[in-house]
Motif scaffolding. Structure first.
Motif, PDB file in Angstrom:
ATOM      1  N   UNK A  71       0.845  -1.182   0.000  1.00  0.00           N
ATOM      2  CA  UNK A  71       0.000   0.000   0.000  1.00  0.00           C
ATOM      3  C   UNK A  71       0.889   1.245   0.000  1.00  0.00           C
ATOM      4  N   UNK A  72       1.917   1.222   0.838  1.00  0.00           N
ATOM      5  CA  UNK A  72       2.786   2.387   0.917  1.00  0.00           C
ATOM      6  C   UNK A  72       3.608   2.545  -0.348  1.00  0.00           C
ATOM      7  N   UNK A  73       3.971   1.455  -0.955  1.00  0.00           N
ATOM      8  CA  UNK A  73       4.819   1.527  -2.133  1.00  0.00           C
ATOM      9  C   UNK A  73       4.033   1.954  -3.384  1.00  0.00           C
ATOM     10  N   UNK A  74       2.788   1.516  -3.482  1.00  0.00           N
ATOM     11  CA  UNK A  74       1.998   1.811  -4.664  1.00  0.00           C
ATOM     12  C   UNK A  74       1.299   3.159  -4.578  1.00  0.00           C
ATOM     13  N   UNK A  75       1.191   3.717  -3.448  1.00  0.00           N
ATOM     14  CA  UNK A  75       0.505   4.993  -3.309  1.00  0.00           C
ATOM     15  C   UNK A  75       1.442   6.092  -3.749  1.00  0.00           C
ATOM     16  N   UNK A  76       1.068   6.772  -4.805  1.00  0.00           N
ATOM     17  CA  UNK A  76       1.896   7.870  -5.260  1.00  0.00           C
ATOM     18  C   UNK A  76       0.986   9.041  -5.617  1.00  0.00           C
ATOM     19  N   UNK A  77       1.460  10.169  -5.513  1.00  0.00           N
ATOM     20  CA  UNK A  77       0.661  11.356  -5.747  1.00  0.00           C
ATOM     21  C   UNK A  77       0.776  11.863  -7.163  1.00  0.00           C
ATOM     22  N   UNK A  78       1.494  11.229  -7.978  1.00  0.00           N
ATOM     23  CA  UNK A  78       1.642  11.684  -9.357  1.00  0.00           C
ATOM     24  C   UNK A  78       3.031  12.205  -9.568  1.00  0.00           C
ATOM     25  N   UNK A 136      10.305  11.068  -3.759  1.00  0.00           N
ATOM     26  CA  UNK A 136      10.048   9.671  -3.401  1.00  0.00           C
ATOM     27  C   UNK A 136      10.769   9.262  -2.119  1.00  0.00           C
ATOM     28  N   UNK A 137      10.922  10.152  -1.192  1.00  0.00           N
ATOM     29  CA  UNK A 137      11.633   9.880   0.060  1.00  0.00           C
ATOM     30  C   UNK A 137      10.875   8.888   0.929  1.00  0.00           C
ATOM     31  N   UNK A 138       9.561   9.053   0.935  1.00  0.00           N
ATOM     32  CA  UNK A 138       8.780   8.158   1.788  1.00  0.00           C
ATOM     33  C   UNK A 138       8.844   6.725   1.290  1.00  0.00           C
ATOM     34  N   UNK A 139       8.669   6.415   0.042  1.00  0.00           N
ATOM     35  CA  UNK A 139       8.767   5.031  -0.420  1.00  0.00           C
ATOM     36  C   UNK A 139      10.181   4.476  -0.246  1.00  0.00           C
ATOM     37  N   UNK A 140      11.157   5.312  -0.424  1.00  0.00           N
ATOM     38  CA  UNK A 140      12.534   4.832  -0.227  1.00  0.00           C
ATOM     39  C   UNK A 140      12.778   4.496   1.248  1.00  0.00           C
ATOM     40  N   UNK A 141      12.258   5.294   2.123  1.00  0.00           N
ATOM     41  CA  UNK A 141      12.412   5.011   3.552  1.00  0.00           C
ATOM     42  C   UNK A 141      11.713   3.719   3.907  1.00  0.00           C
ATOM     43  N   UNK A 142      10.538   3.505   3.331  1.00  0.00           N
ATOM     44  CA  UNK A 142       9.795   2.269   3.599  1.00  0.00           C
ATOM     45  C   UNK A 142      10.583   1.092   3.039  1.00  0.00           C
ATOM     46  N   UNK A 143      11.120   1.241   1.828  1.00  0.00           N
ATOM     47  CA  UNK A 143      11.925   0.159   1.248  1.00  0.00           C
ATOM     48  C   UNK A 143      13.146  -0.146   2.132  1.00  0.00           C
ATOM     49  N   UNK A 144      13.779   0.905   2.615  1.00  0.00           N
ATOM     50  CA  UNK A 144      14.938   0.687   3.493  1.00  0.00           C
ATOM     51  C   UNK A 144      14.537  -0.035   4.773  1.00  0.00           C
TER      52      UNK A 144
END
Length: 172
Positions: free
Chosen positions: A14-21, A28-36
């Motif tokens: 959910x966090x990875x696929x949610x993007x604002x456009x 993309x700091x938030x998805x990278x942090x989640x990936x880390x």
């Protein structure tokens, strides 16, 4: 703890696929942090057990070495105490030996002094005996000479009283 991982894996897509456009200027700091965080969690999941075992093993090895060092330290301290006791005993024995040697030296000196005094007395007695023997010898020799003179000269007629007087004069 496994429940937390499970929830993290469920919420990750959910966090990875949610993007604002793409044109909105968001990064993309938030998805990278989640990936880390996901990567760190997986790494922790696989490596934590091995690291814990290694850490506990190392800790036990250090504790064992520390215990053996403490045992050796106690043994060396006990040997040191034994050695110090032996040194003190040796000092006491040496002191006693010195005192005994001094006493023996005094006794030996006293014994030698007594023996020397006895030897001097014996020598003086022997000297006095020798003097008396020599006097008697001289008296006999003088008496013998006087008698020889008297008997050689027949012209002198002496009676017994005069002979005794002459002998007494020579002897004295």
């Amino acid at each position: 703890m496994k429940i937390n991982y499970f929830l993290l894996f469920l919420l990750a897509p959910i966090a990875l696929l949610a993007s604002g456009g793409e044109g909105s200027g968001e990064t993309d700091i938030f998805p990278r942090a989640v990936n880390f965080l996901i990567f760190a969690s997986i790494l922790y999941y696989y490596v934590s057990g091995t690291l814990k075992e290694w850490y506990i093993g190392r800790k036990n090895e250090i504790a064992t070495k520390l215990d053996s060092i403490q045992v050796k330290l106690k043994e060396s301290n006990s040997r040191k105490e034994i050695a110090l006791a032996k040194v003190e005993e040796a000092k006491v024995n040496a002191k006693n030996l010195v005192e005994t040697a001094k006493k023996e030296a005094l006794l030996l000196a006293e014994k030698i002094s007594q023996e020397t005094d006895a030897e001097v007395e014996n020598l003086e007695k022997a000297f006095q005996d020798r003097i008396s023997i020599e006097r008697r010898k001289m008296q006999r020799m003088i008496i013998s000479e006087v008698l020889d003179e008297i008997f050689k000269e027949d012209s002198i007629a002496l009676d017994n009283n005069e002979i005794v007087k002459i002998i007494n004069k020579k002897v004295a």
